[in-house]
Each structure stands twice: as structure tokens, then as C-alpha cells.
Design a protein around this motif. Structure first.
Motif, PDB file in Angstrom:
ATOM      1  N   SER A 182      13.695  -3.937  -0.670  1.00 36.56           N
ATOM      2  CA  SER A 182      13.237  -4.734  -1.801  1.00 36.56           C
ATOM      3  C   SER A 182      12.752  -3.838  -2.934  1.00 36.56           C
ATOM      4  N   ILE A 193       5.874  -5.843  -1.090  1.00 33.13           N
ATOM      5  CA  ILE A 193       6.021  -6.573   0.168  1.00 33.13           C
ATOM      6  C   ILE A 193       4.634  -6.795   0.748  1.00 33.13           C
ATOM      7  N   SER A 194       4.327  -8.045   1.064  1.00 30.09           N
ATOM      8  CA  SER A 194       3.045  -8.389   1.680  1.00 30.09           C
ATOM      9  C   SER A 194       3.157  -8.249   3.186  1.00 30.09           C
ATOM     10  N   ASP A 223       2.315 -11.501   4.864  1.00 29.52           N
ATOM     11  CA  ASP A 223       3.407 -12.482   4.871  1.00 29.52           C
ATOM     12  C   ASP A 223       4.443 -12.150   5.929  1.00 29.52           C
ATOM     13  N   VAL A 224       4.770 -10.867   6.064  1.00 35.70           N
ATOM     14  CA  VAL A 224       5.749 -10.463   7.086  1.00 35.70           C
ATOM     15  C   VAL A 224       5.211 -10.801   8.466  1.00 35.70           C
ATOM     16  N   VAL A 253       9.892  -3.457   7.722  1.00 35.90           N
ATOM     17  CA  VAL A 253       9.364  -3.917   6.450  1.00 35.90           C
ATOM     18  C   VAL A 253      10.105  -3.254   5.293  1.00 35.90           C
ATOM     19  N   THR A 254      10.337  -1.948   5.431  1.00 37.28           N
ATOM     20  CA  THR A 254      11.036  -1.180   4.404  1.00 37.28           C
ATOM     21  C   THR A 254      11.505   0.125   5.041  1.00 37.28           C
TER      22      THR A 254
END
Length: 127
Positions: free
Chosen positions: A2, A6-7, A10-11, A24-25
Motif C-alpha cells: 500500500s 496501514i492501521s 484494523d489489520v 502487513v507490508t
């Protein structure tokens, strides 16, 4: 990957599965993974890479089998620990925890050497 923030909250809220890391990344050739953990993982080792742990919430215990014997490292929220490559270790979280891990893309969650894998442990390189 992304191009927006990124939260992690939230994930983590997007899944319930334990011991099932989510990617996540990525940073270069490394995955940044988060997981919900509770109970015990398995004794395992990563032969070719260190494994970095950051506790986001809760408490994580990491038992280690080292040349000098066994010991357990206890991590609380905001604390980090790196398990050196080749060292057998077993993470556990008696009361549950949320963790972030940093390891090379494609690294299996059960390592290169491990005990028999019980049903509550998912063998994955991340989702």
C-alpha cells in the motif's frame, strides 16, 4: 504494498485465527507480519534467519534452547527480542498477545526444524 498508512489495529481486527500471521507490508525482501497468539506454539528453529518479535499488546514468552541450557525471555507491550538464527525456540502467550514479526519473505511460521505440528498451529509463510 500500500502507498497509504496501514492501521495495525484494523489489520488485527480483520481476523480471529491464532498463530496465523498476516503480512502487513514488505520492506525490501522482508515481511512485516502481525499475529494473534494464545497458548503455546511449537519448538522450532530457523536455520538461515533471525526472527524479530515486537509485542503490541499482552505478554509473550519465548523459551530458548541455547548452548548454556534453556531459558525463557518474557516480553511485555512495547518490548522487542530477536531470536538468533539456528536457535530452537517456542513462543507462548498464556493470556494471549498481539505481536509483530519481521522476517525474510517466505519464512515458514514453523521454521526449518520443528516438532510435530498440532492442529492449532498453521504452517504458513503469512497471509
Amino acid at each position: 504494498m500500500s502507498d497509504l498508512p496501514i492501521s495495525l489495529g484494523d489489520v488485527l481486527a480483520s481476523f480471529e485465527a491464532l498463530w496465523s500471521p498476516r503480512i502487513v507490508t514488505r520492506v525490501n525482501d522482508y515481511d512485516v507480519r502481525v499475529a494473534k497468539v494464545e497458548g503455546e506454539h511449537i519448538w522450532h528453529a530457523h536455520d538461515n534467519t533471525d526472527e524479530f518479535f515486537l509485542v503490541l499488546d499482552g505478554r509473550l514468552l519465548i523459551s530458548l534452547r541455547e548452548a548454556t541450557g534453556e531459558r525463557t525471555v518474557t516480553l511485555s507491550r512495547g518490548e522487542v527480542f530477536t531470536v538468533p538464527k539456528g536457535v530452537e525456540h517456542k513462543p507462548s502467550a498464556p493470556d494471549g498477545a498481539r505481536i509483530l514479526m519481521f522476517e525474510p519473505t517466505g519464512t515458514p511460521s514453523t521454521g526449518d526444524r520443528h516438532e510435530e505440528i498440532p492442529a492449532h498451529i498453521e504452517v504458513t509463510t503469512g497471509h
